[in-house]
Scaffold this active site. Structure first.
Site, PDB file in Angstrom:
ATOM      1  N   CYS A  47      15.171 101.012  50.727  1.00  0.00           N
ATOM      2  CA  CYS A  47      16.390 100.469  50.135  1.00  0.00           C
ATOM      3  C   CYS A  47      16.721  99.150  50.830  1.00  0.00           C
ATOM      4  CB  CYS A  47      17.509 101.499  50.323  1.00  0.00           C
ATOM      5  SG  CYS A  47      19.159 100.826  50.364  1.00  0.00           S
TER       6      CYS A  47
ATOM      7  N   GLN B 230      38.177  93.446  51.021  1.00  0.00           N
ATOM      8  CA  GLN B 230      37.283  93.801  52.114  1.00  0.00           C
ATOM      9  C   GLN B 230      36.764  95.227  51.916  1.00  0.00           C
ATOM     10  OE1 GLN B 230      36.080  91.937  54.434  1.00  0.00           O
ATOM     11  NE2 GLN B 230      37.500  90.273  54.892  1.00  0.00           N
TER      12      GLN B 230
ATOM     13  N   GLU C 188      44.595  79.759  46.851  1.00  0.00           N
ATOM     14  CA  GLU C 188      43.411  80.492  46.393  1.00  0.00           C
ATOM     15  C   GLU C 188      43.040  79.986  44.998  1.00  0.00           C
ATOM     16  OE1 GLU C 188      40.309  82.564  45.607  1.00  0.00           O
ATOM     17  OE2 GLU C 188      41.207  82.807  47.594  1.00  0.00           O
TER      18      GLU C 188
ATOM     19  N   ASP D 148      40.033  81.348  55.866  1.00  0.00           N
ATOM     20  CA  ASP D 148      39.164  82.511  55.602  1.00  0.00           C
ATOM     21  C   ASP D 148      38.168  82.121  54.508  1.00  0.00           C
ATOM     22  OD1 ASP D 148      37.997  84.983  55.458  1.00  0.00           O
ATOM     23  OD2 ASP D 148      39.703  85.993  54.530  1.00  0.00           O
TER      24      ASP D 148
ATOM     25  N   CYS E  95      32.777  85.352  57.682  1.00  0.00           N
ATOM     26  CA  CYS E  95      31.705  86.344  57.583  1.00  0.00           C
ATOM     27  C   CYS E  95      30.350  85.728  57.885  1.00  0.00           C
ATOM     28  CB  CYS E  95      31.699  86.977  56.189  1.00  0.00           C
ATOM     29  SG  CYS E  95      31.439  85.786  54.858  1.00  0.00           S
TER      30      CYS E  95
END
Length: 449
Positions: free
Chosen positions: A77, A281, A331, A379, A406
């Site tokens: 996987c 998240q 955003e 972010d 991230c």
């Protein structure tokens, strides 16, 4: 070395993609599913001038952090890359991934703090998107794509998902088999069922979304009724339509079979209403830890004007809103901005506003208008901040900038640009949001000199 040669190798390190690293005559050899200290026999699969990729043939001796993988799909996987290493070893490796990025790309000498562990290292995901396939016996099954392919590997109990989601997937696959509903074949572009997409809230309520290569699901009302009877926790079911030849999972249009088409949850005390398209998240408890770190770094106060760029559904900013004088969130996704505004209204917040715009464009306009935030939260997506955003942030000259990323590589690059323009890197905190995978989050604090 030559291609297809089998060599013995000692693994001395882990790369940030999770592959083990050995060396032969100065040439790095990258070997998946190995850990530092392993002694292995490896087949050379790809050979370049200064590096090679190998396939593990035999484990001769295991390193001190090696453990026995506990998933039968591991290695086939494309999900977990680090299920063969102890969790302590994984956290140490992720700390090093982040440190290497800030040393090599950022040019910083500041030492990263040890990576914070996830509250749970298994069963932590609140979302799963299973591709669906049909085996030679005509049975529909759910699984995950094999690495670098779209071949679906059957996985009946993924250890990253709550058991409830795996059970719902198994039940639905049995119904699809019973009703002889076809699965999508990318080569022919025929077949109906593409993906099964599930979301899970803290209160164990679940959203089911079926992605179809078409507009109608045969016997859809029977399927919905049987699903609700077997799993009363499923509060809404959505059919999403994606008839394009694309790797993108969701199509733009959908129809609600029952419920509202939304799943309600809370994150850091902020109410959220999630559609299939909403960003959220995937590790709820981990995200609360991540955002707590961001808040501690930000040290918000009543005198602060907080500008939250790339704010998504506004969770980070709204988790601090009760402690700041005012909040502006930016955003580009309209549904996320609507969700943020709705959450603020539910919380009784009247000193926050949310703008639907590109972060860089909005930041540049706000800077040109003379906005002077004392605190900026960034972010960004994996690609990091664009130059317009960095330039505008520098022009607005906040006392503190907190970045949540991230991608340690782009975070280090962006921190270097800020450091070149009057900001000092004060703290680097890796946070493990994705145990057993190669991914790691990082939170930065930068202060104006």
């Amino acid at each position: 070395m030559v291609k297809n040669e089998i060599i013995e190798l000692e693994i001395i390190d882990l790369a940030s993609d999770g592959n083990g690293i050995g060396r032969v005559n100065g040439c790095a050899v990258f070997v998946p599913f190995t850990v530092p200290g392993d002694r292995v026999r490896v087949k050379i699969a790809k050979l370049q001038k200064n590096y090679a990729f190998g396939i593990l043939v035999e484990l001769l001796a295991g390193g001190k952090d090696r453990i026995t993988p506990d998933c039968p799909a591991f290695g086939r996987c494309g999900g977990c890359a680090l299920r063969q290493i102890s969790y302590a070893g994984e956290l140490a490796a992720k700390t090093k991934f982040v440190q290497d990025a800030f040393d090599r790309i950022g040019g910083f000498s500041l030492k990263a703090m040890p990576c914070l562990s996830s509250p749970s290292s298994d069963r932590y995901r609140n979302k799963v998107q299973y591709p669906l396939a049909t085996d030679q016996d005509g049975r529909v099954y759910a699984g995950f794509y094999a690495p670098r392919s779209h071949r679906v590997i059957r996985c009946q109990d993924c250890l990253l998902q709550p058991q409830l989601l795996n059970q719902i997937a198994g039940f639905l696959c049995n119904l699809f088999t019973e009703y002889q509903i076809s699965t999508y074949d990318e080569r022919t572009r025929k077949g109906l069922l593409r993906h099964l997409y599930l979301r899970h809230a803290k209160d164990d309520k679940v959203m089911v979304c079926l992605v179809l290569n078409g507009r109608k699901l045969p016997r859809e009302q029977e399927i919905a009724d049987r699903l609700q009877k077997e799993f009363p926790c499923v509060v809404t079911m959505v059919l999403n339509f994606n008839t394009e030849n694309t790797n993108v999972i969701l199509g733009p249009h959908q129809r609600v079979l029952f419920g509202t088409g939304l799943l309600d949850d809370t994150l850091c005390g902020v109410p959220v209403s999630l559609s299939p398209h909403s960003f959220y998240q995937v590790n709820t408890a981990g995200a609360e830890q991540l955002y707590t770190v961001a808040k501690n770094f930000a040290a918000p106060g009543a005198e602060d004007l907080l500008l939250d760029l790339y704010c998504g559904a506004g969770t980070i900013g709204l988790s601090m809103v009760s402690e700041v004088g005012s909040l502006i969130g930016v955003e580009i996704v309209p549904s996320a901005v609507e969700s943020a505004a709705r959450a603020a209204a539910q919380m009784g917040i009247d000193h926050a506003k949310f703008l639907c715009a590109d972060a860089g464009t909005a930041a540049a306009k706000l800077a040109a208008d003379g906005l002077k935030p004392t605190l900026i939260v960034l972010d960004p997506p994996r690609k990091g901040c664009d130059h317009q955003t960095i330039d505008a942030a520098v022009q607005m000259a906040p006392a503190r900038i907190v970045m949540v990323s991230c991608n340690a590589a782009t975070a280090a690059r962006d921190a270097r640009l800020l450091a070149q323009n009057g900001y000092q890197l004060q703290k680097i905190q890796p946070v493990d949001m994705f145990p057993r995978t190669k991914h790691v989050e990082v939170v930065l604090l930068m202060t104006r000199i």
